[in-house]
Design an enzyme around this catalytic site. Structure first.
Site, PDB file in Angstrom:
ATOM      1  N   GLU A   1       0.535   7.004  12.777  1.00  0.00           N
ATOM      2  CA  GLU A   1       1.510   7.648  11.905  1.00  0.00           C
ATOM      3  C   GLU A   1       1.320   9.165  11.822  1.00  0.00           C
ATOM      4  O   GLU A   1       2.164   9.870  11.283  1.00  0.00           O
ATOM      5  CB  GLU A   1       1.441   7.057  10.505  1.00  0.00           C
ATOM      6  CG  GLU A   1       0.205   7.418   9.717  1.00  0.00           C
ATOM      7  CD  GLU A   1       0.287   6.938   8.271  1.00  0.00           C
ATOM      8  OE1 GLU A   1       0.061   7.773   7.377  1.00  0.00           O
ATOM      9  OE2 GLU A   1       0.580   5.742   8.039  1.00  0.00           O
TER      10      GLU A   1
ATOM     11  N   GLU B   1      16.907  -9.156  11.838  1.00  0.00           N
ATOM     12  CA  GLU B   1      17.694 -10.191  11.176  1.00  0.00           C
ATOM     13  C   GLU B   1      19.197  -9.981  11.298  1.00  0.00           C
ATOM     14  O   GLU B   1      19.980 -10.885  10.991  1.00  0.00           O
ATOM     15  CB  GLU B   1      17.293 -10.266   9.698  1.00  0.00           C
ATOM     16  CG  GLU B   1      15.896 -10.858   9.498  1.00  0.00           C
ATOM     17  CD  GLU B   1      15.431 -10.837   8.060  1.00  0.00           C
ATOM     18  OE1 GLU B   1      16.060 -10.146   7.244  1.00  0.00           O
ATOM     19  OE2 GLU B   1      14.430 -11.505   7.758  1.00  0.00           O
TER      20      GLU B   1
END
Length: 267
Positions: A109, A78
């Site tokens: 992960e 953004e």
């Protein structure tokens, strides 16, 4: 047991009405901004470090897994449309690669070496900053990446929702937002995810303002990527320069940037 994994204050959720579920979640959510407020001194120190590095030509990296990784990617993605910065200035990296944005990649992960490999693909250097995102504060992907970054002389920051974690001990600038047990035990996409999102909003927005990408309270460097943003740009120009909508639209089409229009009138 870590706080993020501790039992919910609520039980027998399956027996609750929809209204009771929503009110309970909302009650818990209201505690998150208060927890973030407690961490503002830590956030301030981190932003100062980021601004210093970025003013010297550095970049900002977010690394995370699962929800934390996705939040980092959202914040990074953004920045270009909001502040007009290059796409490679703020970079979000998620365990498992871009495919993990939409679909969980099993055990991604748990690889403690992969984050550093992912960062090296961007020729990361001590000019840059790495923010490790992990609600638990112990995600191997994030811990390993931040540890190697620190060894390489790179400024390190973390955002966690547990106190005194291994990640916070590694980071030069730890940010600990303690939101307490989740409504659904261990579901850190809830309060912990909200807390991380709020902190990321603060970090990127305050940094971009400090770097000069906001004038007054307006996004004068935003990308004019759709009709809504072009309309917003016209209205900013109208307010700043006292012009009609048509005049503002013509100037915006001529200069291609709200900032350039305003600066052309102030020369």
């Amino acid at each position: 047991m870590s706080i993020t994994e501790s039992p919910s204050h609520y039980d027998h959720l399956e027996q609750m009405s929809i209204r009771e579920l929503l009110e309970g979640m909302n009650r818990e959510d209201q505690t998150v901004p208060l927890a973030v407020a407690q961490a503002i001194p830590q956030i301030e120190a981190a932003v100062k470090a980021i601004v210093q590095k970025m003013k010297a030509g550095g970049r900002l990296f977010y690394i995370g897994a699962g929800t934390s990784g996705r939040l980092g990617i959202v914040d990074a993605s953004e920045c270009p449309p909001t502040f007009g910065v290059p796409h490679d200035l703020v970079i979000g990296i998620i365990a498992g690669g871009d495919q993990a944005i939409r679909k969980a990649v099993e055990f991604a992960e748990d690889d403690e070496q992969q984050a550093w490999k992912d960062l090296q693909a961007y020729d990361i250097s001590p000019r840059d900053v790495v923010v490790g995102l992990s609600a638990s504060g112990r995600t191997p992907y994030v811990v390993g990446g931040l540890r190697e970054a620190k060894k390489s002389g790179i400024t390190t920051i973390c955002i966690t929702c547990n106190p005194d974690t291994v990640l916070a001990k590694i980071a030069q600038y730890p940010i600990e937002v303690i939101v307490g047990p989740e409504f659904v035990t261990g579901s850190t996409r809830l309060k912990a995810g909200t807390a991380q999102k709020l902190v990321l909003n603060m970090i990127s927005t305050a940094t971009m303002i400090q770097l000069g990408h906001v004038r007054g309270n307006k996004m004068v460097d935003m990308q004019l990527a759709n009709t809504k943003l072009i309309d917003r740009g016209c209205k900013i120009i109208m307010e700043e320069l006292g012009l009609s909508y048509t005049e503002a639209r013509n100037l915006l089409e001529q200069y291609g940037s709200v900032r350039k229009v305003i600066e052309s009138f102030n020369e």
